[in-house]
Design an enzyme around this catalytic site. Structure first.
Site, PDB file in Angstrom:
ATOM      1  N   ASP A 100      15.590 100.381  -8.998  1.00  0.00           N
ATOM      2  CA  ASP A 100      15.921 100.234  -7.582  1.00  0.00           C
ATOM      3  C   ASP A 100      14.931 100.937  -6.675  1.00  0.00           C
ATOM      4  O   ASP A 100      14.384 101.990  -7.009  1.00  0.00           O
ATOM      5  CB  ASP A 100      17.330 100.765  -7.326  1.00  0.00           C
ATOM      6  CG  ASP A 100      18.386  99.915  -8.016  1.00  0.00           C
ATOM      7  OD1 ASP A 100      18.382  98.703  -7.768  1.00  0.00           O
ATOM      8  OD2 ASP A 100      19.170 100.455  -8.807  1.00  0.00           O
ATOM      9  N   TYR A 113      20.156  86.171 -13.925  1.00  0.00           N
ATOM     10  CA  TYR A 113      19.672  86.775 -12.680  1.00  0.00           C
ATOM     11  C   TYR A 113      18.151  86.793 -12.757  1.00  0.00           C
ATOM     12  O   TYR A 113      17.572  87.565 -13.511  1.00  0.00           O
ATOM     13  CB  TYR A 113      20.240  88.198 -12.569  1.00  0.00           C
ATOM     14  CG  TYR A 113      20.002  88.927 -11.258  1.00  0.00           C
ATOM     15  CD1 TYR A 113      18.750  88.955 -10.660  1.00  0.00           C
ATOM     16  CD2 TYR A 113      21.033  89.621 -10.643  1.00  0.00           C
ATOM     17  CE1 TYR A 113      18.540  89.631  -9.475  1.00  0.00           C
ATOM     18  CE2 TYR A 113      20.831  90.318  -9.452  1.00  0.00           C
ATOM     19  CZ  TYR A 113      19.585  90.320  -8.881  1.00  0.00           C
ATOM     20  OH  TYR A 113      19.371  91.007  -7.708  1.00  0.00           O
ATOM     21  N   GLU A 152      28.627  91.743  -6.333  1.00  0.00           N
ATOM     22  CA  GLU A 152      27.996  92.691  -7.253  1.00  0.00           C
ATOM     23  C   GLU A 152      28.279  94.084  -6.728  1.00  0.00           C
ATOM     24  O   GLU A 152      27.910  94.426  -5.601  1.00  0.00           O
ATOM     25  CB  GLU A 152      26.488  92.465  -7.329  1.00  0.00           C
ATOM     26  CG  GLU A 152      26.059  91.399  -8.291  1.00  0.00           C
ATOM     27  CD  GLU A 152      24.549  91.287  -8.399  1.00  0.00           C
ATOM     28  OE1 GLU A 152      23.840  92.255  -8.054  1.00  0.00           O
ATOM     29  OE2 GLU A 152      24.072  90.226  -8.821  1.00  0.00           O
TER      30      GLU A 152
END
Length: 263
Positions: A60, A175, A49
């Site tokens: 994030d 994911y 990734e």
């Protein structure tokens, strides 16, 4: 069949779980980043990734936010990220590359142009965290038409009503975000993850890979035992931030990959 599909078929035939490594493209600079990325397959990484640096990475935590800042400060751009992928492809034509990031840089480039360029650079899939399924016509469908996987995130708050929508046009793998919140914020617990993975797998044949909160070989193994594989990002990015030699970073990555592969 994409490289991602091929990789999961290969792992499945070998009875192995997948190990996915995330690094920020261009962190701390292009050359060092390329050196690390080139070493990932030999460290046991099944899928890479590649983070797309962005000024406002809202999903994030601090570790990856700072990595994006370092990369942008060193001059990393979307084009340079595609250049990095293309350089990697000169030595490795089989390891899948997934670009992970946000829609703004792609939108600014133009979807059609981006997809042509990304495909030419050897990119196999996209994770664009701020494009919900309701916007599939924007990028997801064009990407799949271009032969790339579009990988969707599912989270602990993705309930049974929402899940079919999330899975609708997802390909490559799902994911699963193991914790509520941002990357690097807490540790994943296999006991919490197992029933959620089972719930998703009951609705799809696509592999389910678990990320967020995995930072040790033991954790990598524990999570891989209840899923189709694990993703580690912040823990690897933190090693890069510390300025450790590439050999040490890759040794750490190998320990994580060994954990997942021993599940």
């Amino acid at each position: 069949m994409t490289r991602i599909d091929d990789k999961f078929a290969e792992l499945n035939a070998a009875g192995k779980k997948a190990f996915v490594a995330y690094v920020m493209a261009g962190d701390p600079d292009f050359d060092r980043s390329l050196e690390v990325v080139k070493g990932l397959p030999s460290a046991g990484v099944d899928i890479i990734e590649l983070g797309l640096p962005f000024t406002d990475p809202m999903a994030d935590g601090t570790t990856i936010q700072l990595a994006a800042q370092r990369a942008l400060g060193a001059g990393q751009t979307l084009q340079k990220t595609l250049d990095l992928a293309a350089e990697f492809r000169k030595q490795d034509t089989t390891t899948p590359i997934v670009l992970m990031g946000y829609y703004n840089p792609i939108y600014n480039r133009g979807v059609d142009t981006f997809l042509v360029d990304a495909k030419a650079a050897g990119v196999d899939g996209l994770i664009v965290v701020d494009l919900p399924p309701e916007e599939d016509d924007e990028l997801c469908i064009p990407a799949q038409n271009a032969g790339m996987n579009f990988i969707r995130l599912a989270t602990p708050t993705t309930d049974d009503k929402r899940l079919p929508k999330v899975l609708q046009n997802t390909s490559g793998f799902v994911y699963y975000v193991s914790i509520n919140g941002i990357t690097g914020a807490a540790e994943a617990q296999a006991s919490d993850v197992a029933p959620e993975v089972a719930r998703i797998k009951a609705k799809t044949d696509i592999p389910v890979i678990v990320g967020f909160g995995i930072n040790t070989p033991e954790k990598s193994k524990a999570i891989a035992q209840v899923a189709d594989g694990t993703v580690v990002g912040s823990a690897i990015v933190a090693q890069i931030a510390e300025g450790k030699p590439t050999s040490e970073i890759l040794a750490f990555v190998k320990s994580l990959a060994d954990g997942a592969h021993s599940a």
